[in-house]
Write a protein that holds these residues in place. Structure first.
Motif, PDB file in Angstrom:
ATOM      1  N   GLU A  88       0.677  -0.871   0.013  1.00  0.00           N
ATOM      2  CA  GLU A  88      -0.186  -0.015   0.131  1.00  0.00           C
ATOM      3  C   GLU A  88       1.015   1.037  -0.080  1.00  0.00           C
ATOM      4  O   GLU A  88       1.520   1.421   0.791  1.00  0.00           O
ATOM      5  CB  GLU A  88      -1.006   0.065   1.295  1.00  0.00           C
ATOM      6  CG  GLU A  88      -1.677  -1.358   1.906  1.00  0.00           C
ATOM      7  CD  GLU A  88      -2.525  -1.057   2.662  1.00  0.00           C
ATOM      8  OE1 GLU A  88      -2.922  -0.382   3.357  1.00  0.00           O
ATOM      9  OE2 GLU A  88      -1.802  -2.153   3.494  1.00  0.00           O
ATOM     10  N   PRO A  89       1.196   2.187  -0.703  1.00  0.00           N
ATOM     11  CA  PRO A  89       2.023   3.349  -0.796  1.00  0.00           C
ATOM     12  C   PRO A  89       1.793   4.335  -0.136  1.00  0.00           C
ATOM     13  O   PRO A  89       0.241   5.008  -0.074  1.00  0.00           O
ATOM     14  CB  PRO A  89       1.951   3.653  -2.527  1.00  0.00           C
ATOM     15  CG  PRO A  89       0.579   3.482  -3.065  1.00  0.00           C
ATOM     16  CD  PRO A  89       0.107   1.970  -2.195  1.00  0.00           C
ATOM     17  N   LEU A  90       2.648   4.519   0.750  1.00  0.00           N
ATOM     18  CA  LEU A  90       2.637   5.817   1.257  1.00  0.00           C
ATOM     19  C   LEU A  90       1.838   5.675   2.427  1.00  0.00           C
ATOM     20  O   LEU A  90       2.301   6.345   3.992  1.00  0.00           O
ATOM     21  CB  LEU A  90       1.872   7.936   0.501  1.00  0.00           C
ATOM     22  CG  LEU A  90       2.314   7.637  -0.746  1.00  0.00           C
ATOM     23  CD1 LEU A  90       2.590   9.218  -0.587  1.00  0.00           C
ATOM     24  CD2 LEU A  90       3.793   7.926  -0.440  1.00  0.00           C
ATOM     25  N   VAL A  91       0.984   5.159   2.992  1.00  0.00           N
ATOM     26  CA  VAL A  91      -0.377   5.171   4.356  1.00  0.00           C
ATOM     27  C   VAL A  91      -1.298   3.471   4.363  1.00  0.00           C
ATOM     28  O   VAL A  91      -1.807   2.865   2.824  1.00  0.00           O
ATOM     29  CB  VAL A  91      -1.798   5.837   3.827  1.00  0.00           C
ATOM     30  CG1 VAL A  91      -1.781   5.912   5.342  1.00  0.00           C
ATOM     31  CG2 VAL A  91      -1.104   7.328   3.372  1.00  0.00           C
ATOM     32  N   LEU A 141      -0.653   3.796   9.023  1.00  0.00           N
ATOM     33  CA  LEU A 141       0.557   4.064   8.996  1.00  0.00           C
ATOM     34  C   LEU A 141       1.403   4.919   7.833  1.00  0.00           C
ATOM     35  O   LEU A 141       1.218   4.269   6.515  1.00  0.00           O
ATOM     36  CB  LEU A 141       1.574   2.931   9.573  1.00  0.00           C
ATOM     37  CG  LEU A 141       0.749   1.907  10.476  1.00  0.00           C
ATOM     38  CD1 LEU A 141       1.449   0.295  10.529  1.00  0.00           C
ATOM     39  CD2 LEU A 141       0.411   2.594  11.792  1.00  0.00           C
ATOM     40  N   LEU A 142       2.387   5.740   8.464  1.00  0.00           N
ATOM     41  CA  LEU A 142       3.021   6.619   6.926  1.00  0.00           C
ATOM     42  C   LEU A 142       4.109   6.299   7.357  1.00  0.00           C
ATOM     43  O   LEU A 142       5.529   5.212   8.040  1.00  0.00           O
ATOM     44  CB  LEU A 142       2.910   7.848   7.245  1.00  0.00           C
ATOM     45  CG  LEU A 142       1.562   8.737   7.849  1.00  0.00           C
ATOM     46  CD1 LEU A 142       1.987   9.926   7.863  1.00  0.00           C
ATOM     47  CD2 LEU A 142       0.351   8.598   7.107  1.00  0.00           C
ATOM     48  N   ARG A 171      -1.006  11.935   9.112  1.00  0.00           N
ATOM     49  CA  ARG A 171      -2.319  12.505   8.247  1.00  0.00           C
ATOM     50  C   ARG A 171      -1.276  12.472   6.674  1.00  0.00           C
ATOM     51  O   ARG A 171      -0.492  13.205   6.585  1.00  0.00           O
ATOM     52  CB  ARG A 171      -2.629  13.703   8.285  1.00  0.00           C
ATOM     53  CG  ARG A 171      -3.366  14.333   7.288  1.00  0.00           C
ATOM     54  CD  ARG A 171      -3.836  15.809   7.498  1.00  0.00           C
ATOM     55  NE  ARG A 171      -2.899  16.675   7.243  1.00  0.00           N
ATOM     56  CZ  ARG A 171      -2.734  17.125   6.446  1.00  0.00           C
ATOM     57  NH1 ARG A 171      -3.446  17.195   5.094  1.00  0.00           N
ATOM     58  NH2 ARG A 171      -1.891  18.605   6.199  1.00  0.00           N
ATOM     59  N   ARG A 172      -2.332  11.912   5.587  1.00  0.00           N
ATOM     60  CA  ARG A 172      -1.080  12.152   4.441  1.00  0.00           C
ATOM     61  C   ARG A 172      -2.576  12.670   3.565  1.00  0.00           C
ATOM     62  O   ARG A 172      -3.663  11.625   3.765  1.00  0.00           O
ATOM     63  CB  ARG A 172      -0.993  10.863   3.566  1.00  0.00           C
ATOM     64  CG  ARG A 172       0.289  10.903   3.670  1.00  0.00           C
ATOM     65  CD  ARG A 172       1.688  11.664   3.210  1.00  0.00           C
ATOM     66  NE  ARG A 172       2.664  10.973   3.233  1.00  0.00           N
ATOM     67  CZ  ARG A 172       3.566  11.257   4.077  1.00  0.00           C
ATOM     68  NH1 ARG A 172       3.423  12.050   5.243  1.00  0.00           N
ATOM     69  NH2 ARG A 172       4.686  10.262   3.994  1.00  0.00           N
ATOM     70  N   GLY A 173      -2.679  14.066   3.627  1.00  0.00           N
ATOM     71  CA  GLY A 173      -3.916  14.687   2.579  1.00  0.00           C
ATOM     72  C   GLY A 173      -5.089  14.449   3.181  1.00  0.00           C
ATOM     73  O   GLY A 173      -5.300  14.901   4.411  1.00  0.00           O
TER      74      GLY A 173
END
Ligand SMILES: *Cc1c(COP(=O)(O)O)cnc(C)c1O
Length: 453
Positions: free
Chosen positions: A216-219, A226-227, A368-370
């Motif tokens: 799962e890319p980035l998150v 999880l980042l 947080r991502r976006g």
């Protein structure tokens, strides 16, 4: 029918997903009847802000005119026809559209119906690819600990969430596991370099047996948002190229703007061999998934009929026209409404509210991502001690947020915010304010431990 009657029938007949049904009615379930924009409306006429995009799918809000119209227009043509042995108008147009917005080279689109099947298909394609390419020893997959790729047996095999998967262990195929490069609970000192070094070591020893790396890319969504450290994904992609291991990026959760870019891989300049898409593909309207791949993989499956290189896989509703029409309208809105650009000011408001939440003593980390947010609740901030499973701490906080008309659903002790991309700044304030208040409320201690949390 009245709410009480509906709930009695629900309790008598509906088995809900990921739900301990014993005591289900004690959790005061809502019965949703309709929706407007980012709000769900229940049978009692109460309005609820959809803080998790109806399980991560709603993109531009509910009852979006352009998508409603597209589905209605398609209904006047044909609701379903098969892609086995024939083609259909919206499935062709959507495949071309997806190829045009995906990273360069991902030009081949294989449809299915759910995130699980989109990953299952990538795994099977990668596996068959190496046989067709004359390297049949490359059979194994690498995946992260705590990965979540869906609930069918193949996607559970590459998944790594003990809570969901342990019972099915004997049904699963073996997978090489790599530690989740997640800073907050990383056992070493530097998750980026240490994780990439361990992957390099694995590839150096075993690349001859490895078919693909699923990630799962980035998150890592279901694991608790999880980042990954910046640079990790591009590092993995470089290793996959160097050692000829196919890279499968599961963007079922992160795709369609959720991390701030159309696809998460864009943020690391990565072009995987497979891109798995589902949840937001139709804007949250209809079940549809797509597995994108490149000409290298696709080309290996070409041959005379009697060479039997065919990919023998397909679901009955593959490429459903109504769903493809919804997806086309969904993608069109990203352009006409400049959805990604319009997220920026709302992200700033979210970040402000989350900064207050991060300062609360009950909170270990805010990630947080976006528009993908995880708020990890901890018993002890200093030691990062977790709340006991049976306390259902995340669940209790989500129940408390309902007082503010906000609907949330946790992942264990992590409260998830995953609002539609159409969230307004006022709604962002309501969302974070409700969560802050819910975390600060004195919660009932102990409890039955009825649910998975
Ligand atoms: C939700 C999810 C899946 C599974 O999708 P379904 O449509 O529920 O089968 C797979 N991968 C990721 C990353 C997901 O978040």
């Amino acid at each position: 029918m009245k709410t009480a009657e509906l709930l009695a029938l629900d309790a008598a007949h509906v088995w809900h997903p990921f739900t301990q049904m014993q005591g289900w009615l004690d959790d005061r379930p809502l019965v949703i009847e309709r929706a407007e924009g980012n709000w769900l409306i229940d049978t009692e006429g109460r309005r609820w802000l959809d803080g998790i995009s109806s399980l991560w799918v709603t993109v531009h809000g509910h009852r979006k005119q352009a998508i409603d119209d597209a589905v209605r227009a398609q209904l006047d043509k044909v609701a379903h026809c098969t892609l086995l042995g024939q083609a259909s108008v919206p499935s062709i147009e959507l495949a071309a559209k997806l190829a045009s917005i995906a990273p360069e080279g991902l030009s081949r689109v294989f449809y299915s119906d759910s995130g699980s099947t989109s990953v299952e298909i990538a795994v099977k394609m990668a596996y068959q690819y190496w046989q067709l390419a004359g390297r049949p020893r490359k059979q194994k997959f690498v995946a992260l600990q705590e990965a979540y790729h869906g609930d069918t047996i193949g996607s559970v095999s590459v998944g790594g969430m003990d809570l969901f998967h342990e019972r099915f262990r004997h049904l699963l195929f073996p997978v090489e596991r790599v530690a989740t490069p997640h800073a907050y609970r990383w056992a070493g000192t530097d998750p980026l370099t240490e994780s990439l070094a361990s992957i390099r070591a694995l590839f150096e020893a075993r690349a001859g047996e490895l078919a693909g790396f699923v990630v799962e890319p980035l998150v890592q969504g279901a694991a608790g948002m999880l980042l990954q450290p910046r640079g990790w994904l591009s590092g993995v992609a470089a290793l996959c190229r160097e050692f000829d291991v196919l890279l499968i990026c599961d963007e079922v959760a992160t795709g369609f703007g959720r991390t701030g870019t159309m696809f998460a891989v864009e943020q690391e300049g990565v072009t995987p061999d497979f891109l798995c898409l589902a949840k937001g593909l139709t804007g949250g309207y209809l079940p549809l998934a797509a597995t994108l791949t490149n000409d290298r993989v696709y080309g290996a499956f070409l041959g005379r009929f009697d060479e039997v290189k065919t990919f023998f896989h397909g679901h009955t509703y593959t490429g459903n026209p109504l769903a493809c029409a919804a997806a086309l309208a969904n993608l069109g809105l990203f352009e006409t409404e400049q959805t990604l650009a319009r997220m920026a000011p709302v992200q700033a408001v979210l970040a402000e509210g989350l900064a207050r939440i991060a300062a609360l003593p009950q909170v270990g980390e805010v990630r947080r991502r976006g528009f993908m947010v995880g708020v990890e609740l901890v018993k002890d901030r200093a030691t990062k001690e977790e709340f006991p499973f049976a306390e259902r701490r995340g669940f209790q906080v989500c129940q408390a947020a309902r007082k503010h008309g906000v609907l949330l659903r946790p992942l264990g002790n992590v409260v998830v915010l995953m609002p539609p991309l159409s969230l307004t700044t006022d709604e962002a304030k309501l969302l974070t304010g409700a969560l802050e208040d819910a975390i600060c409320l004195p919660l009932p201690r102990g409890g039955e431990g009825r649910g998975e949390g």
